[in-house]
Design a protein around this motif. Structure first.
Motif, PDB file in Angstrom:
ATOM      1  N   LEU A  59       0.836  -1.199   0.000  1.00 39.53           N
ATOM      2  CA  LEU A  59       0.000   0.000   0.000  1.00 39.53           C
ATOM      3  C   LEU A  59       0.871   1.250   0.000  1.00 39.53           C
ATOM      4  O   LEU A  59       0.662   2.183  -0.788  1.00 39.53           O
ATOM      5  N   GLN A  60       1.870   1.272   0.863  1.00 42.71           N
ATOM      6  CA  GLN A  60       2.781   2.410   0.931  1.00 42.71           C
ATOM      7  C   GLN A  60       3.613   2.534  -0.338  1.00 42.71           C
ATOM      8  O   GLN A  60       3.902   3.650  -0.792  1.00 42.71           O
ATOM      9  N   GLN A  61       3.989   1.397  -0.921  1.00 44.33           N
ATOM     10  CA  GLN A  61       4.784   1.437  -2.156  1.00 44.33           C
ATOM     11  C   GLN A  61       3.981   2.043  -3.304  1.00 44.33           C
ATOM     12  O   GLN A  61       4.489   2.888  -4.054  1.00 44.33           O
ATOM     13  N   ILE A  62       2.721   1.628  -3.433  1.00 45.83           N
ATOM     14  CA  ILE A  62       1.871   2.179  -4.491  1.00 45.83           C
ATOM     15  C   ILE A  62       1.703   3.682  -4.295  1.00 45.83           C
ATOM     16  O   ILE A  62       1.800   4.470  -5.241  1.00 45.83           O
ATOM     17  N   ALA A  63       1.457   4.091  -3.047  1.00 50.13           N
ATOM     18  CA  ALA A  63       1.306   5.518  -2.756  1.00 50.13           C
ATOM     19  C   ALA A  63       2.579   6.285  -3.113  1.00 50.13           C
ATOM     20  O   ALA A  63       2.521   7.380  -3.686  1.00 50.13           O
ATOM     21  N   SER A  64       3.727   5.706  -2.797  1.00 54.49           N
ATOM     22  CA  SER A  64       5.005   6.358  -3.089  1.00 54.49           C
ATOM     23  C   SER A  64       5.225   6.519  -4.589  1.00 54.49           C
ATOM     24  O   SER A  64       5.678   7.576  -5.058  1.00 54.49           O
ATOM     25  N   GLU A  65       4.890   5.486  -5.372  1.00 59.65           N
ATOM     26  CA  GLU A  65       5.061   5.564  -6.823  1.00 59.65           C
ATOM     27  C   GLU A  65       4.115   6.598  -7.433  1.00 59.65           C
ATOM     28  O   GLU A  65       4.475   7.308  -8.376  1.00 59.65           O
ATOM     29  N   ILE A  66       2.904   6.692  -6.890  1.00 62.74           N
ATOM     30  CA  ILE A  66       1.950   7.703  -7.362  1.00 62.74           C
ATOM     31  C   ILE A  66       2.488   9.099  -7.071  1.00 62.74           C
ATOM     32  O   ILE A  66       2.417  10.002  -7.918  1.00 62.74           O
ATOM     33  N   LYS A  67       3.054   9.287  -5.885  1.00 63.15           N
ATOM     34  CA  LYS A  67       3.604  10.588  -5.511  1.00 63.15           C
ATOM     35  C   LYS A  67       4.738  11.001  -6.448  1.00 63.15           C
ATOM     36  O   LYS A  67       4.808  12.164  -6.885  1.00 63.15           O
ATOM     37  N   LYS A  68       5.612  10.066  -6.795  1.00 63.38           N
ATOM     38  CA  LYS A  68       6.716  10.372  -7.707  1.00 63.38           C
ATOM     39  C   LYS A  68       6.186  10.863  -9.055  1.00 63.38           C
ATOM     40  O   LYS A  68       6.708  11.818  -9.637  1.00 63.38           O
ATOM     41  N   ALA A  69       5.142  10.182  -9.546  1.00 67.91           N
ATOM     42  CA  ALA A  69       4.574  10.568 -10.838  1.00 67.91           C
ATOM     43  C   ALA A  69       3.891  11.922 -10.746  1.00 67.91           C
ATOM     44  O   ALA A  69       3.988  12.752 -11.656  1.00 67.91           O
ATOM     45  N   LYS A  70       3.193  12.171  -9.644  1.00 69.34           N
ATOM     46  CA  LYS A  70       2.523  13.453  -9.457  1.00 69.34           C
ATOM     47  C   LYS A  70       3.547  14.584  -9.363  1.00 69.34           C
ATOM     48  O   LYS A  70       3.341  15.667  -9.905  1.00 69.34           O
ATOM     49  N   ASP A  71       4.663  14.321  -8.697  1.00 71.44           N
ATOM     50  CA  ASP A  71       5.671  15.354  -8.480  1.00 71.44           C
ATOM     51  C   ASP A  71       6.344  15.820  -9.772  1.00 71.44           C
ATOM     52  O   ASP A  71       6.929  16.906  -9.808  1.00 71.44           O
ATOM     53  N   ILE A  72       6.283  15.011 -10.828  1.00 69.16           N
ATOM     54  CA  ILE A  72       6.869  15.448 -12.101  1.00 69.16           C
ATOM     55  C   ILE A  72       5.803  16.028 -13.035  1.00 69.16           C
ATOM     56  O   ILE A  72       6.069  16.299 -14.208  1.00 69.16           O
TER      57      ILE A  72
END
Length: 241
Positions: free
Chosen positions: A32-45
């Protein structure tokens, strides 16, 4: 920081089973945390991200309804509620790392989420919020794959990203049981539909074809995979016209 991206707005489809992790049932905090982290990386760019998440880690309509003596429609409704539970869990994981997000449900439950409203969802995306679509299409007999293709079409997503659990694309056979299976880098919608490949629901694939939405199948466990796709790196399998 906003970068030049392959896709500006994406629909991410995550299976409920991806949240199992080491558990046999329910939600494991690590994936769950990994998926959230990957989403954040994509949002940040600079990507605009909507998410549809399945409910198979809690209840799978067709399979479980038979065990409980339910008709399929009732089982599918229980499965829709399972997707709401997963959506709320993902929302909490995203908020814990300062990612603004909203959950919209196809079945109204106003105390915990917004009802699905297309123009409001688009406005959230434009304001930089992640939108999580829950409860499928709101109707039985439709998979969350179809719900993902429908929402992608409605919000004008430029691509649908299919996050698989431990499989980095489409193979000629199940790589878990056939070690000699070969990965396919590019496919057409028709190859998925005609050959009945169990990558996704064929109705969902047909809808993506109709609306010219490419599909990228990838392994969500691979670090930076969503960002790599947005940076035009060839990972996973590309499905298009």
């Amino acid at each position: 920081m906003v970068e030049e991206l392959k896709y500006k707005r994406i629909l991410l489809k995550v299976s409920g089973e991806a949240l199992l992790g080491s558990k046999e049932f329910g939600i494991d905090v690590s994936p769950l945390q990994q998926i959230a982290s990957e989403i954040k990386k994509a949002k940040d760019i600079g990507a605009e991200i909507a998410v549809v998440i399945g409910g198979g880690n809690i209840f799978r309509g067709v399979k479980n309804s038979e065990s409980f003596g339910m008709d399929q429609a009732s089982g599918d409704y229980v499965g829709m509620l399972a997707t709401v539970m997963n959506a709320l869990a993902l929302q909490s994981a995203l908020k814990s790392i300062s990612v603004p997000c909203r959950v919209q449900t196809a079945i109204q439950m106003n105390q915990i989420a917004e009802p699905y409203l297309r123009f409001k969802a688009i406005r959230h995306l434009e304001k930089g919020r992640v939108v999580i679509f829950a409860a499928g299409t709101g109707n039985p007999f439709f998979t969350t794959d179809t719900a993902a293709a429908l929402r992608a079409s409605e919000i004008g997503a430029e691509a649908m990203l299919m996050a698989k659990n431990g499989v980095d694309g489409v193979y000629t056979a199940d790589p878990k049981t056939h070690p000699d299976a070969k990965k396919i880098d590019r496919m057409t919608y028709d190859e998925i539909i005609v050959n009945g490949l169990k990558v996704m629901d064929t109705a969902a694939c047909a809808m993506c074809k109709q609306n010219n939405i490419p599909i990228e199948v990838f392994d969500f466990k691979a670090k930076d995979s969503i960002v790599d796709i947005l940076h035009s790196k060839e990972i996973g399998t590309y499905i298009g016209g």
